[in-house]
Design a protein around this motif. Structure first.
Motif, mmCIF file in Angstrom:
data_model
loop_
_atom_site.group_PDB
_atom_site.id
_atom_site.type_symbol
_atom_site.label_atom_id
_atom_site.label_comp_id
_atom_site.label_asym_id
_atom_site.label_seq_id
_atom_site.Cartn_x
_atom_site.Cartn_y
_atom_site.Cartn_z
ATOM 1 N N ASP A 58 0.831 -1.198 0.000
ATOM 2 C CA ASP A 58 0.000 0.000 0.000
ATOM 3 C C ASP A 58 0.868 1.253 0.000
ATOM 4 N N ASP A 59 0.209 2.394 -0.143
ATOM 5 C CA ASP A 59 0.944 3.650 -0.226
ATOM 6 C C ASP A 59 1.758 3.927 1.033
ATOM 7 N N ASP A 60 1.323 3.407 2.160
ATOM 8 C CA ASP A 60 2.055 3.653 3.402
ATOM 9 C C ASP A 60 3.110 2.575 3.659
ATOM 10 N N ASP A 61 3.512 1.874 2.585
ATOM 11 C CA ASP A 61 4.571 0.859 2.689
ATOM 12 C C ASP A 61 4.184 -0.302 3.599
ATOM 13 N N ARG A 62 2.906 -0.590 3.634
ATOM 14 C CA ARG A 62 2.462 -1.735 4.416
ATOM 15 C C ARG A 62 2.024 -2.846 3.460
ATOM 16 N N ILE A 63 2.332 -4.088 3.834
ATOM 17 C CA ILE A 63 1.965 -5.233 2.999
ATOM 18 C C ILE A 63 0.501 -5.569 3.268
ATOM 19 N N SER A 64 -0.356 -5.270 2.307
ATOM 20 C CA SER A 64 -1.785 -5.478 2.536
ATOM 21 C C SER A 64 -2.230 -6.862 2.081
ATOM 22 N N ASN A 65 -1.430 -7.509 1.234
ATOM 23 C CA ASN A 65 -1.767 -8.869 0.837
ATOM 24 C C ASN A 65 -0.521 -9.544 0.275
ATOM 25 N N ALA A 66 -0.517 -10.851 0.315
ATOM 26 C CA ALA A 66 0.606 -11.628 -0.209
ATOM 27 C C ALA A 66 0.111 -13.017 -0.574
ATOM 28 N N ASP A 85 1.413 -15.941 5.544
ATOM 29 C CA ASP A 85 0.569 -15.765 6.720
ATOM 30 C C ASP A 85 1.119 -14.671 7.624
ATOM 31 N N MET A 86 2.434 -14.641 7.745
ATOM 32 C CA MET A 86 3.062 -13.763 8.722
ATOM 33 C C MET A 86 3.209 -12.317 8.252
ATOM 34 N N ILE A 87 3.490 -12.127 6.963
ATOM 35 C CA ILE A 87 3.884 -10.772 6.537
ATOM 36 C C ILE A 87 2.700 -9.864 6.229
ATOM 37 N N ILE A 88 1.524 -10.445 6.023
ATOM 38 C CA ILE A 88 0.373 -9.592 5.712
ATOM 39 C C ILE A 88 0.091 -8.692 6.909
ATOM 40 N N GLY A 89 0.083 -7.391 6.653
ATOM 41 C CA GLY A 89 -0.145 -6.419 7.715
ATOM 42 C C GLY A 89 1.126 -5.770 8.221
ATOM 43 N N LEU A 90 2.275 -6.347 7.855
ATOM 44 C CA LEU A 90 3.546 -5.766 8.297
ATOM 45 C C LEU A 90 3.961 -4.617 7.385
ATOM 46 N N THR A 91 4.826 -3.746 7.920
ATOM 47 C CA THR A 91 5.467 -2.762 7.063
ATOM 48 C C THR A 91 6.598 -3.453 6.309
ATOM 49 N N VAL A 92 7.069 -2.798 5.262
ATOM 50 C CA VAL A 92 8.190 -3.341 4.494
ATOM 51 C C VAL A 92 9.395 -3.549 5.400
#
Ligand code: ZN
Length: 161
Positions: A58-66, A85-92
């Protein structure tokens, strides 16, 4: 269900084995991500593992889906499943921190293994079982290298060789 004695390394190892098998049989987030912003391919010629990782930033450098697709051994598939499973929702930056922690803990010297990690590794600690099988470390880290490559926007496939 009886309480699990987490001080027993044998029981913990069994739990981790179950977790790996579960993710290998029923991978999470498996399939193409059509609105991915970043993608990278990972190849492990030694074992024949081949996967493509998809990440939507996303624009805020957050992983919204993988997601991921491909084929490989149980460890490579379970690792990719646990990763997505783990990285969705994390920042880069958080995802890159996990990449560094996982590759260090799986491939690094044993002296590092008991150090407290600043990160909560959670389920991905299940992958640490491969340290007993050096030839499988590349299976377990393949998806993580693909993640690192995808985030950095490299278009050439990442190979473990
Ligand atoms: Zn493999």
């Amino acid at each position: 269900m009886s309480a699990v004695d987490i001080n027993s390394s044998d029981e913990l190892r069994d739990l981790y084995r179950e977790l790996i098998l579960d993710h290998a049989r029923s991978p999470r987030h498996f399939g193409r991500l059509d609105d991915a912003t970043h993608t990278a391919e990972g190849i492990n010629p030694l074992c024949g593992d081949k996967l493509r990782l998809f990440v939507r930033l996303d624009d805020d450098d957050r992983i919204s889906n993988a997601s991921f697709e491909g084929s490989g051994c149980a460890i490579s598939v379970a690792s990719a499943s646990l990763l997505t499973d783990m990285i969705i929702g994390l920042t880069v930056q958080q995802a890159l921190d996990y990449f560094a922690a996982v590759t260090m803990r799986l491939a690094g010297p044993d002296t590092n293994q008991d150090q407290d990690s600043p990160l909560e590794l959670g389920k991905i600690r299940a992958l640490e079982g491969v340290r007993d099988f050096p030839s499988r470390v590349k299976c377990a880290t393949l998806a993580w290298h693909a993640l690192n490559s995808a985030i950095h926007g490299r278009s050439t496939p990442v190979s473990t060789e």
